[in-house]
Design a protein around this motif. Structure first.
Motif, PDB file in Angstrom:
ATOM      1  N   PRO A 156       0.821  -1.215   0.000  1.00  0.00           N
ATOM      2  CA  PRO A 156       0.000   0.000   0.000  1.00  0.00           C
ATOM      3  C   PRO A 156       0.859   1.271   0.000  1.00  0.00           C
ATOM      4  CG  PRO A 156      -0.902  -1.601   1.527  1.00  0.00           C
ATOM      5  CD  PRO A 156       0.428  -2.135   1.084  1.00  0.00           C
ATOM      6  N   THR A 157       0.379   2.284  -0.712  1.00  0.00           N
ATOM      7  CA  THR A 157       1.116   3.537  -0.866  1.00  0.00           C
ATOM      8  C   THR A 157       0.177   4.719  -0.617  1.00  0.00           C
ATOM      9  OG1 THR A 157       2.538   4.756  -2.423  1.00  0.00           O
ATOM     10  CG2 THR A 157       0.668   3.624  -3.383  1.00  0.00           C
ATOM     11  N   ALA A 158       0.670   5.743   0.090  1.00  0.00           N
ATOM     12  CA  ALA A 158      -0.170   6.909   0.400  1.00  0.00           C
ATOM     13  C   ALA A 158      -0.579   7.578  -0.904  1.00  0.00           C
ATOM     14  CB  ALA A 158       0.594   7.892   1.275  1.00  0.00           C
ATOM     15  N   HIS A 159      -1.866   7.839  -1.069  1.00  0.00           N
ATOM     16  CA  HIS A 159      -2.339   8.173  -2.411  1.00  0.00           C
ATOM     17  C   HIS A 159      -3.181   9.435  -2.506  1.00  0.00           C
ATOM     18  CE1 HIS A 159      -3.403   7.420  -6.517  1.00  0.00           C
ATOM     19  NE2 HIS A 159      -4.683   7.273  -6.260  1.00  0.00           N
ATOM     20  N   TYR A 160      -4.158   9.596  -1.614  1.00  0.00           N
ATOM     21  CA  TYR A 160      -5.147  10.643  -1.890  1.00  0.00           C
ATOM     22  C   TYR A 160      -5.702  11.258  -0.604  1.00  0.00           C
ATOM     23  CZ  TYR A 160      -9.253  12.987  -3.703  1.00  0.00           C
ATOM     24  OH  TYR A 160     -10.177  13.943  -4.023  1.00  0.00           O
ATOM     25  N   ALA A 161      -5.799  12.597  -0.608  1.00  0.00           N
ATOM     26  CA  ALA A 161      -6.350  13.331   0.534  1.00  0.00           C
ATOM     27  C   ALA A 161      -7.852  13.504   0.353  1.00  0.00           C
ATOM     28  CB  ALA A 161      -5.681  14.702   0.631  1.00  0.00           C
ATOM     29  N   MET A 162      -8.630  12.819   1.183  1.00  0.00           N
ATOM     30  CA  MET A 162     -10.085  13.046   1.119  1.00  0.00           C
ATOM     31  C   MET A 162     -10.429  14.405   1.734  1.00  0.00           C
ATOM     32  SD  MET A 162      -9.795   9.617   0.808  1.00  0.00           S
ATOM     33  CE  MET A 162      -9.547   8.888   2.404  1.00  0.00           C
ATOM     34  N   GLY A 163      -9.638  14.829   2.714  1.00  0.00           N
ATOM     35  CA  GLY A 163      -9.916  16.096   3.389  1.00  0.00           C
ATOM     36  C   GLY A 163      -9.297  17.277   2.670  1.00  0.00           C
ATOM     37  N   GLY A 164      -9.545  18.460   3.216  1.00  0.00           N
ATOM     38  CA  GLY A 164      -8.978  19.663   2.619  1.00  0.00           C
ATOM     39  C   GLY A 164      -9.765  20.893   3.020  1.00  0.00           C
ATOM     40  N   ILE A 165      -9.784  21.876   2.125  1.00  0.00           N
ATOM     41  CA  ILE A 165     -10.441  23.158   2.416  1.00  0.00           C
ATOM     42  C   ILE A 165     -11.954  22.992   2.224  1.00  0.00           C
ATOM     43  CG2 ILE A 165     -10.582  25.599   1.766  1.00  0.00           C
ATOM     44  CD1 ILE A 165      -7.759  25.222   0.438  1.00  0.00           C
ATOM     45  N   PRO A 166     -12.750  23.193   3.274  1.00  0.00           N
ATOM     46  CA  PRO A 166     -14.192  22.970   3.136  1.00  0.00           C
ATOM     47  C   PRO A 166     -14.864  23.988   2.217  1.00  0.00           C
ATOM     48  CG  PRO A 166     -13.673  23.803   5.338  1.00  0.00           C
ATOM     49  CD  PRO A 166     -12.364  23.585   4.645  1.00  0.00           C
ATOM     50  N   THR A 167     -15.740  23.476   1.357  1.00  0.00           N
ATOM     51  CA  THR A 167     -16.470  24.368   0.442  1.00  0.00           C
ATOM     52  C   THR A 167     -17.936  23.960   0.389  1.00  0.00           C
ATOM     53  OG1 THR A 167     -16.265  22.958  -1.511  1.00  0.00           O
ATOM     54  CG2 THR A 167     -14.446  24.485  -1.088  1.00  0.00           C
ATOM     55  N   ASP A 168     -18.761  24.851  -0.171  1.00  0.00           N
ATOM     56  CA  ASP A 168     -20.130  24.452  -0.492  1.00  0.00           C
ATOM     57  C   ASP A 168     -20.100  23.774  -1.869  1.00  0.00           C
ATOM     58  OD1 ASP A 168     -20.108  26.397  -2.478  1.00  0.00           O
ATOM     59  OD2 ASP A 168     -21.518  27.749  -1.471  1.00  0.00           O
ATOM     60  N   VAL A 169     -21.248  23.414  -2.404  1.00  0.00           N
ATOM     61  CA  VAL A 169     -21.257  22.629  -3.646  1.00  0.00           C
ATOM     62  C   VAL A 169     -20.884  23.472  -4.871  1.00  0.00           C
ATOM     63  CG1 VAL A 169     -22.880  20.896  -2.792  1.00  0.00           C
ATOM     64  CG2 VAL A 169     -23.755  22.943  -3.987  1.00  0.00           C
ATOM     65  N   ASP A 170     -20.686  24.778  -4.680  1.00  0.00           N
ATOM     66  CA  ASP A 170     -20.215  25.626  -5.775  1.00  0.00           C
ATOM     67  C   ASP A 170     -18.802  26.122  -5.517  1.00  0.00           C
ATOM     68  OD1 ASP A 170     -22.463  25.655  -7.584  1.00  0.00           O
ATOM     69  OD2 ASP A 170     -23.538  26.562  -5.903  1.00  0.00           O
ATOM     70  N   ALA A 171     -18.061  25.371  -4.716  1.00  0.00           N
ATOM     71  CA  ALA A 171     -16.638  25.619  -4.472  1.00  0.00           C
ATOM     72  C   ALA A 171     -16.356  26.868  -3.648  1.00  0.00           C
ATOM     73  CB  ALA A 171     -15.851  25.670  -5.788  1.00  0.00           C
ATOM     74  N   ARG A 172     -17.391  27.482  -3.083  1.00  0.00           N
ATOM     75  CA  ARG A 172     -17.158  28.661  -2.231  1.00  0.00           C
ATOM     76  C   ARG A 172     -16.602  28.179  -0.895  1.00  0.00           C
ATOM     77  NH1 ARG A 172     -22.431  29.704  -4.360  1.00  0.00           N
ATOM     78  NH2 ARG A 172     -22.282  31.245  -6.025  1.00  0.00           N
ATOM     79  N   VAL A 173     -15.482  28.775  -0.495  1.00  0.00           N
ATOM     80  CA  VAL A 173     -14.811  28.328   0.731  1.00  0.00           C
ATOM     81  C   VAL A 173     -15.616  28.741   1.963  1.00  0.00           C
ATOM     82  CG1 VAL A 173     -12.751  28.620   2.172  1.00  0.00           C
ATOM     83  CG2 VAL A 173     -12.529  28.326  -0.315  1.00  0.00           C
ATOM     84  N   LEU A 174     -15.747  27.797   2.906  1.00  0.00           N
ATOM     85  CA  LEU A 174     -16.429  28.061   4.168  1.00  0.00           C
ATOM     86  C   LEU A 174     -15.362  28.258   5.236  1.00  0.00           C
ATOM     87  CD1 LEU A 174     -19.069  25.231   3.718  1.00  0.00           C
ATOM     88  CD2 LEU A 174     -19.384  27.686   3.283  1.00  0.00           C
ATOM     89  N   GLY A 175     -15.197  29.486   5.661  1.00  0.00           N
ATOM     90  CA  GLY A 175     -14.082  29.846   6.537  1.00  0.00           C
ATOM     91  C   GLY A 175     -14.106  29.110   7.859  1.00  0.00           C
ATOM     92  N   ASP A 176     -15.315  28.934   8.427  1.00  0.00           N
ATOM     93  CA  ASP A 176     -15.433  28.213   9.697  1.00  0.00           C
ATOM     94  C   ASP A 176     -15.744  26.744   9.434  1.00  0.00           C
ATOM     95  OD1 ASP A 176     -17.973  28.363   8.702  1.00  0.00           O
ATOM     96  OD2 ASP A 176     -18.889  29.231  10.490  1.00  0.00           O
ATOM     97  N   GLY A 177     -15.788  26.374   8.160  1.00  0.00           N
ATOM     98  CA  GLY A 177     -16.076  24.994   7.791  1.00  0.00           C
ATOM     99  C   GLY A 177     -17.557  24.695   7.746  1.00  0.00           C
ATOM    100  N   ILE A 178     -18.388  25.633   8.186  1.00  0.00           N
ATOM    101  CA  ILE A 178     -19.823  25.336   8.313  1.00  0.00           C
ATOM    102  C   ILE A 178     -20.667  26.249   7.428  1.00  0.00           C
ATOM    103  CG2 ILE A 178     -21.756  25.160   9.935  1.00  0.00           C
ATOM    104  CD1 ILE A 178     -19.593  24.679  12.127  1.00  0.00           C
ATOM    105  N   ALA A 179     -20.633  27.538   7.723  1.00  0.00           N
ATOM    106  CA  ALA A 179     -21.555  28.427   7.027  1.00  0.00           C
ATOM    107  C   ALA A 179     -20.915  29.731   6.554  1.00  0.00           C
ATOM    108  CB  ALA A 179     -22.729  28.753   7.953  1.00  0.00           C
TER     109      ALA A 179
END
Ligand SMILES: Cc1cc2nc3c(=O)[nH]c(=O)nc-3n(C[C@H](O)[C@H](O)[C@H](O)COP(=O)(O)OP(=O)(O)OC[C@H]3O[C@@H](n4cnc5c(N)ncnc54)[C@H](O)[C@@H]3O)c2cc1C
Length: 592
Positions: free
Chosen positions: A361-384
């Motif tokens: 097994p090899t490290a491959h992909y980050a599921m996590g990252g910068i939280p966004t809404d479904v139109d890629a707008r960044v959510l600064g607090d991760g929520i709203a």
């Protein structure tokens, strides 16, 4: 020779939109922006690499869509598989959009010139991939569209050529170091500050809308399929600005890395019929995943390999197993998997037609990252709380469509669907945002950091600290984790951060200073690692890629929630949580 270092006065550029990253997500967004803002608009793509060297170009096996070209398929089946694959940490509204939009997006890409493999009837051909099933798990289904085993290469070339055709402006070999946030930490984003790698001069790119499409951070691990450049720059920059990072503990280990090298052997090798065998010659996946066998989800297959190894059934009792593709024959290997076949011959001196291939097994992909809404707008607090003018898409973002484990071929789909949506949203929002302004505080801070680094002749070399980080993360924050290991890892990472405060550069020049790049990227890696290990230590359950030996079960009562890590003013990493969006599929035990 001592270089001039960063210019005291940065070069200033004005654009209508700035995209950071020239992988699939960034390029599709740039195309959409050009279309929507018009031919005269000034859309810039900034990339630390020459665009076609972006990691998207290394993607091999395919991009999925329920086209049903070779057998019955439906986007709803794909949606279910994605949610189950992600061990129910997927936001189901976002995954619905991705699976629904998959077919039209693939057709759009085809019309842009993408050279897909074809069926005898001339339709886009499709192959099997792990976790993609017919009718909620009955059997594997052919859902991955592909161009031999160079699917990402074909996508990247197609999109790049279209960007050139539409006169997108490219700033190649510029490394973004910070965001322009003229109103302070809680305000809008109106550009980026970048280092020109050829000269070490600073540039400020101003625009009312900025997209981060900077890719993943697999280089926090020792054995990885990721290119050297995947150092999590965008993710770390957002984190330093006090913005939230989501589900950073969820990192995928791909089952079939080349033993000791980590280079990827595409899941398409199993999709075309290859299988894994242990030291006793057994097809062990039949025991762990009776229906899907070698095409179970990646987290399941990677753990199964480790269990075989732990039970002494690795090859010769060692720490690897074999991939057997000999029976696929010359036609399939040479025609549908030519790059994989070439890798095995070149790097191992083995012939996959006659030899078993050693994998781990090899490290491959980050599921996590910068939280966004479904139109890629960044959510600064991760929520709203939206950060006006700031967007993120692709592997650096977390929408979240992959939850705790991504299915193969869903990443190329994610970057296309959400890259495009980012472009559309940015074009729509741009007119309503205030005119961009400079961030003199950030400009001075970055210029100061660079000047210090360029003259630094004390401390260790960045590469020494980086190597230790990678070994530590792979050993203690890898496929299997425990509380004590993660605690030790977290304190080790903190120690490495201290050591990284003074790193020595051997090259003090200003032209393509790779010592400088190493030092900068080490800082980004440390931020990503710290967020990942802190989130992992707190999550006392096993879900998807996050396998805690001290908490082996999934705990839906307490942990059906996304982790949000933020760097507080004191420098500590604070964790908060938000619920998972469940619209259709209630969590069930996950069997393959
Ligand atoms: C070997 C391999 C094979 C894969 N195969 C598949 C597959 O078959 N199917 C699938 O779905 N997924 C696959 N994946 C995953 C998938 O390829 C990636 O997740 C996806 O391509 C990421 O695209 P992206 O646009 O987000 O970023 P990338 O393509 O990684 O591009 C990142 C861009 O950001 C730029 N950048 C980064 N930092 C900075 C900075 N500080 N300043 C300026 N520019 C910056 C880089 O120059 C680059 O242009 C594979 C991954 C690997 C590693």
């Amino acid at each position: 020779m001592v270089g001039r270092g960063p210019a005291a006065v940065p070069h200033i550029h004005q654009h209508d939109a700035v995209v950071v990253g020239a992988g699939g997500a960034g390029l599709y967004a740039a195309l959409e922006l050009k279309k929507d803002l018009g031919a005269e608009s000034r859309v810039a793509v900034i990339s630390k690499l020459y665009p076609t060297r972006s990691h998207t170009g290394a993607a091999q096996g395919g991009v999925c869509a329920a086209l049903g070209n070779t057998e019955e398929d439906h986007w709803q089946w794909h949606w279910f598989d994605t949610v189950k694959g992600g061990d129910y940490l997927v936001d189901q509204d976002a995954a619905e959009i991705m699976c629904r939009d998959a077919a039209p997006t693939i057709i759009d890409l085809e019309h842009l010139g993408m050279p897909f493999n074809r069926t005898p009837e001339g339709l886009i051909d499709q192959r099997r991939f792990g976790g993609h099933t017919r009718n909620q798990g009955e059997a594997p289904v052919r859902r991955a569209c592909y161009a031999a085993d160079r699917t990402g290469h074909a996508i990247l070339q197609t999109l790049y050529q279209q960007c050139i055709r539409r006169e997108v402006t490219f700033a190649d070999e510029f490394q973004v170091l910070d965001l322009v946030m003229p109103d302070g930490a809680d305000g809008r984003v109106s550009g980026v500050i970048a280092l020109e790698l050829a000269t070490s001069e600073l540039h400020v790119f101003l625009a009312p809308v900025v997209l981060f499409a900077t890719g993943g951070f697999g280089k926090i691990f020792q054995v990885t399929s990721n290119a050297h450049t995947l150092t999590g720059d965008g993710v770390a920059i957002a984190f330093r600005r006090g913005l939230a990072l989501e589900d950073m503990e969820m990192f995928q280990f791909h089952p079939t890395g080349m033993y000791k090298l980590g280079f990827l052997l595409s899941e398409a090798m199993r999709g075309e019929g290859g299988f894994l065998v242990n030291g006793q010659g057994e097809r062990f996946m039949e025991r762990y995943a009776p229906t899907m066998k070698d095409l179970a989800s990646r987290d399941v297959v990677s753990r199964s390999i480790y269990q075989e190894i732990a039970a002494g059934r690795g090859i010769g009792g060692g720490d690897f197993v074999h991939l057997d593709v000999r029976h696929l024959g010359a036609d399939v290997l040479e025609r549908k998997l030519p790059d994989m076949t070439g890798f095995i011959r070149t790097y191992f001196g083995l012939d996959p037609l006659h030899d078993l291939v050693p994998i781990q097994p090899t490290a491959h992909y980050a599921m996590g990252g910068i939280p966004t809404d479904v139109d890629a707008r960044v959510l600064g607090d991760g929520i709203a709380r939206r950060v006006p003018g700031f967007y993120a898409a692709g592997e650096c973002a977390c929408v979240s469509v992959h939850g705790a484990n991504r299915l193969g071929t869903n990443s190329l789909l994610d970057i296309l669907v959400f890259g495009r949506r980012a472009g559309k949203a940015m074009a729509g929002d741009a007119a309503d945002l205030p005119a961009p302004a400079r961030d003199l505080e950030a400009e001075a801070r970055i210029a100061g950091t660079l000047a210090d680094l360029l003259t630094s002749d004390r401390g260790e070399r960045a590469a020494v600290v980086r190597d230790e980080l990678q070994v530590e993360m792979f050993r203690r924050c890898g496929v299997y984790r425990t509380g004590p290991d993660l605690a030790a890892c977290r304190s080790e990472v903190a120690g490495l951060r201290e050591r990284a405060r003074t790193v020595r550069l051997d090259d003090h020049g200003s032209r393509y200073n790779t010592d400088l790049a190493d030092a900068i990227e080490l800082g980004f890696l440390l931020d990503c690692a710290e967020a990942a290990v802190t989130s992992a230590e707190a999550r006392t359950e096993s879900r998807g890629a996050h396998a805690r030996q001290d908490f082996p079960d999934r705990d839906d009562v307490n942990w059906m929630r996304h982790s949000l890590a933020r760097r507080s003013a004191s420098g500590k990493v604070d964790l908060t949580y938000k619920p998972v969006v469940v619209t259709e599929f209630q969590p069930k035990p996950r069997v393959y």
